[in-house]
Design a protein around this motif. Structure first.
Motif, short mmCIF file in Angstrom:
data_model
loop_
_atom_site.label_atom_id
_atom_site.label_comp_id
_atom_site.label_asym_id
_atom_site.label_seq_id
_atom_site.Cartn_x
_atom_site.Cartn_y
_atom_site.Cartn_z
N SER A 1 0.88 -1.23 0.01
CA SER A 1 0.03 0.06 0.00
C SER A 1 0.95 1.12 0.06
O SER A 1 2.01 1.26 0.53
N ASP A 2 0.31 2.34 -0.48
CA ASP A 2 0.90 3.58 -0.64
C ASP A 2 -0.21 4.63 -0.17
O ASP A 2 -1.18 4.57 -0.05
N GLU A 3 0.60 5.92 0.02
CA GLU A 3 -0.29 6.99 0.72
C GLU A 3 -1.35 7.38 -0.34
O GLU A 3 -2.52 7.60 0.05
N PHE A 4 -1.09 7.13 -1.65
CA PHE A 4 -2.02 7.59 -2.69
C PHE A 4 -2.96 6.31 -3.33
O PHE A 4 -3.43 6.65 -4.22
N GLY A 5 -2.24 5.15 -3.06
CA GLY A 5 -2.59 4.00 -3.71
C GLY A 5 -2.03 2.83 -3.37
O GLY A 5 -2.12 2.31 -2.28
N PHE A 6 -1.25 2.13 -4.32
CA PHE A 6 -0.38 1.29 -3.96
C PHE A 6 1.04 1.25 -4.89
O PHE A 6 0.67 1.71 -5.80
N LEU A 7 1.73 0.39 -4.74
CA LEU A 7 3.18 0.06 -5.47
C LEU A 7 2.98 -1.36 -5.93
O LEU A 7 2.59 -2.05 -5.16
N LEU A 8 3.49 -1.26 -7.27
CA LEU A 8 3.39 -2.79 -7.92
C LEU A 8 4.57 -3.17 -8.42
O LEU A 8 5.08 -2.32 -8.92
N SER A 9 4.85 -4.49 -8.49
CA SER A 9 6.16 -4.77 -9.06
C SER A 9 5.90 -5.54 -10.35
O SER A 9 4.92 -6.20 -10.48
N THR A 10 6.77 -5.13 -11.63
CA THR A 10 6.34 -5.43 -12.71
C THR A 10 7.84 -5.78 -13.38
O THR A 10 8.78 -5.57 -12.89
N ASN A 11 7.67 -6.35 -14.76
CA ASN A 11 8.96 -6.57 -15.32
C ASN A 11 9.49 -5.54 -16.02
O ASN A 11 10.56 -5.32 -16.75
N GLY A 12 8.64 -4.23 -15.95
CA GLY A 12 9.14 -3.11 -16.54
C GLY A 12 9.37 -2.04 -15.52
O GLY A 12 9.43 -0.80 -16.02
#
Length: 816
Positions: free
Chosen positions: A366-377
């Motif tokens: 989770s993040d203050e404004f939404g979330f952080l996501l892991s991708t291959n890019g």
């Protein structure tokens, strides 16, 4: 930061600014501010998206941001997603493990490229070259005590030590399976402070981070079960365990049980619990499962997911479930799902701002404004407030019309042609010009590939047709008046209020006009009239010939009918007399009742005469009674019954009313002797149940040939089994055996042939069966004989209905 503003646009609470950060800076960037959130700041420059230096910005009707430069115009899409990659300072683009520690440090692990540590906009990168135990970092976890743990693919679990200077971080490998290469996929701490570790060598736990103990999931678990993900239900104090190849387990206190709604060979990738306490289970090939503690439900590509391969599950604070896969993101609106709405899944791909569609296993925080996501890019940042539904429907236009799939000069078929789009007005076509192709477009810049169209041809279509095709093809249209109607929806399914329409007419051929049809009807009617008139004349002549012939044939038929009626009368009189003769050998029911406490006979021949008969006689204190089923029914059966009755009577007299076994042996001999007078091999005879009853001693002696009897005594219903031999069937000597019982007062015996049990039900065509007859007799054995007779008759008539009776019916009941 001071920004020199050159241009700006207002999008709700968000303001977009085109400007530069100092008077000396000549390049212009894009900046975003939120008027309701002073912390929000977003910058787009040449380093993270701008390919040309902008000179002007503006918002279109869908609030898309357009940027104008000296080399063209480009559209800023997917404002909700921002990508961070190697260009922004990350150690690599294949982001995997994520965590944000309590001191505000963002920890970013990668697949084979090391780890980045970010604080206050400054990035510190670590690899094996500068102390990182392994370049594959899949799990980063902070304990309640504040310790940061690093789970790797090849170097186990390590503890991170750092101070203010993040360029000098030290990594200490914990004493967990030393010397063994294994992978860490998840780490969590329960309310008791126990640390649980999911590894490729099984599930382990530790209370001090020094000693790690293996927790077997079953008696056969020796450390070879790959644990993929852990989920702690703190309310129920349960630990959910997802395995890579062996389904799901649940640990309750110290007991491990398999979660049986999921197959034991299922490949599990992720586990989460939403705000309604539903457990969501992600798989690698079957989509996602939801467990609401009452039932399991599957969501797959058939339900609207972009892929059945699940890497990430994440429930956000707005009651949405995010599903990361190899083809992008899907968002399930859980409130819409609970209301059984159809459109509860929304897909996010490259058109929505994803720089790379493939997400990585359980890489989300989770993040203050939404979330952080892991991708291959790279690392993807999602801002909830920027993700707005596009409520502006597309601008829809009919762009072209083709005849027989060819461009056509419509001026020769219409009053005039629109100079702007080339479409005809007041179009009139011939009957064979009935293959039309309508071409159209709906303009939505937000996501043009997801624009949907719905069209309907009034006069031909019963309902609207929906699809993504920009053509509507109609062939073999019949003559008539038509109106083509069109509307469109954007990617968020907001439909245009305007409906573009185009009327046209297809004229009928001359043979389909009203005047041609009237003339044709009149001509056909006249031809029919002349034909009928000629036909009537011919029929009248034929009629005279037929009347003469009919009178002759009628006289002949009357004579034949007289002969047939006379023969039928003779046959009927013979059958009635045969019935009289057969009845003469049957004792009346009153005779039987006079010798016992009570009795009934339910006797229903299929024809006038019957192949079934009952027999009774008394001599001194011995009564002999029997029920017999002779071969066949009707006249043949009756003739055989007379032979068998005569043989039985002779045998009873010869045995002095005693020993039923001997009586049947003599009866068998007499019947065989009767039929042996012919040279033919005749297999006719009877099945019989025979009893003698001593009125002084209350002894009942039974012997049967294929027919058993049922005895009701002391509220018990028992069967006396017969011999398997028939009477008169085999010329060899047959021996029968007696069965003797002493009866108590009130006992009841039942003897019946197979006719009742073989009768078919008029509805189901099912046989009544001897088992059902036995239950019927047992259920009513305490009633009087007359009541039992009435019950049998009513049950038989109801069962048979309108069906034909298939055999003779005989049931004898005697009460002692």
């Amino acid at each position: 930061t001071n920004i020199n503003i050159k241009d700006f646009c207002l999008d709700g609470n968000r303001i977009w600014v085109l400007g530069s950060e100092s008077n000396n800076e000549v390049s212009y960037n894009l900046y975003a501010f939120d008027l309701n959130n002073r912390k929000y700041f977003h910058k787009i420059s040449g380093e993270n998206g701008l390919t040309e230096e902008p000179s002007q910005i503006f918002l279109d009707h869908e609030y898309n941001l357009w940027v104008i430069s000296n080399n063209g115009v480009f559209l800023l899409k997917g404002n909700a997603f921002t990508a961070f990659s190697v260009a922004d300072g990350l150690v690599g683009n294949k982001v995997w493990g994520l965590n944000k520690s309590n001191d505000g440090i963002l920890w970013v692990g990668t697949i084979g490229e090391g780890m980045s540590v970010i604080k206050n906009g400054k990035t510190y990168n670590y690899t094996k070259a500068n102390g990182l135990p392994d370049n594959y970092v899949g799990k980063i976890y902070q304990t309640k005590q504040g310790d940061v743990l690093i789970g790797t693919s090849n170097a186990g679990l390590s503890k991170v030590s750092y101070g203010q200077n993040l360029s000098k971080i030290r990594f200490e490998r914990l004493p967990f399976l030393d010397g063994i290469r294994f992978r860490i996929d998840d780490v969590l701490e329960d309310k008791n402070g126990t640390l649980w570790v999911a590894s490729s060598k099984g599930l382990y736990y530790s209370k001090d981070m020094l000693k790690y103990i293996h927790k077997p999931l079953s008696s056969s678990d020796t450390g070879d079960i790959f644990i993929q993900k852990l989920l702690l239900d703190s309310i129920k104090n349960e630990l959910w365990i997802a395995t890579r190849f062996n389904g799901v387990y649940v640990l309750d206190d110290s007991t491990v049980r398999r979660f049986t709604p999921i197959d034991s060979t299922e490949e599990i990738s992720s586990l989460v619990m939403d705000y309604q306490r539903n457990v969501w289970i992600g798989t690698r090939n079957k989509g996602v499962f939801r467990w609401d503690y009452s039932a399991i439900r599957q969501f797959s590509e058939k339900d609207g997911l972009v892929s059945n391969l699940t890497y990430i599950l994440y429930p956000d604070s707005r009651n949405n479930l995010w599903i990361g896969s190899n083809l992008g993101l899907d968002r399930i609106d859980l409130e819409a799902l609970s209301r059984n709405e159809k459109n509860y899944i929304r897909h996010y791909g490259s058109d929505e701002g994803l720089v790379d569609l493939e997400t990585n296993l359980n890489g989300v925080i989770s993040d203050e404004f939404g979330f952080l996501l892991s991708t291959n890019g790279g690392l993807l940042k999602y801002e909830q407030d920027a993700d707005k539904l596009n409520s502006v429907p597309p601008k829809v236009r009919i762009t072209g019309l083709k005849l027989r799939s060819q461009e056509t000069n419509w001026s020769q078929y219409s009053s005039d042609v629109d100079a702007w789009n080339g479409l005809p007005n007041k179009l009139k076509l011939k009957y064979d010009q009935n293959h039309l192709t309508f071409e159209f477009v709906g303009v939505s810049f937000r996501n043009p590939r997801m624009v949907q169209y719905s069209w309907k041809l009034d006069g031909f279509d019963d309902k609207w047709i929906t699809g993504k095709s920009r053509q509507a093809i109609y062939s073999n249209l019949p003559p008539g008046k038509y109106i083509f109607r069109l509307k469109a929806a954007n990617s968020d399914l907001f439909w245009s209020d305007e409906v573009k329409s185009m009327p046209f007419v297809i004229l009928p051929p001359f043979w389909a006009t009203w005047w041609f049809r009237i003339v044709s009807v009149l001509l056909i009617a006249f031809a029919i009239y002349m034909y009928v008139l000629t036909r009537i004349r011919g029929l009248k002549e034929k009629q005279k010939e037929l009347e003469s012939l009919v009178s002759i044939r009628t006289a002949e038929l009357r004579e034949q009918f007289r002969i047939v009626d006379e023969k039928n009368k003779q046959i009927l009189d013979s059958l009635k007399y045969a019935k009289f003769l057969q009845s003469a050998i049957l004792r009346s029911v009153d005779d039987i009742k006079g010798n016992f406490a009570d009795a009934f006979v339910f006797y229903k021949p299929k024809d006038f005469v019957s192949g079934d008969f009952y027999w009774f006689s008394r001599y001194n204190n011995i009564s002999v009674f029997a029920v017999a089923d002779c071969t066949g029914h009707g006249v043949p059966g009756a003739i055989i019954s007379v032979i068998c009755e005569s043989s039985l009577r002779q045998a009873v007299l010869g045995c002095m009313y005693e020993n039923p076994a001997k009586i049947l042996e003599y009866t068998n001999k007499y019947v065989i002797d009767t039929f042996s007078q012919t040279n033919k091999d005749i297999h006719d005879g009877m099945e019989i149940a025979l009893c003698t009853f001593n009125h002084q001693t209350n002894e009942l002696t039974y012997c049967g040939a294929k027919l058993g009897v049922y005895l009701f005594a002391n509220n018990n219903f028992i069967k006396l089994k017969p011999s398997i031999q028939r009477i008169g069937w085999d010329r060899s000597t047959i021996k029968f055996e007696n069965q003797t019982l002493v009866l108590e007062t009130g006992s009841m015996i039942y003897m019946f042939t197979d006719g009742f049990g073989d009768q078919f039900d008029y509805k189901s065509k099912e046989k009544f069966s001897s088992v059902r007859l036995r239950k019927l007799l047992e259920a009513n054995a305490n009633f009087s004989a007359e009541e039992q007779h009435n019950i049998l008759e009513k049950e038989f008539n109801c069962w048979k209905g309108d069906n034909e009776q298939i055999d003779d019916i005989l049931v004898l009941g005697i009460k002692f």
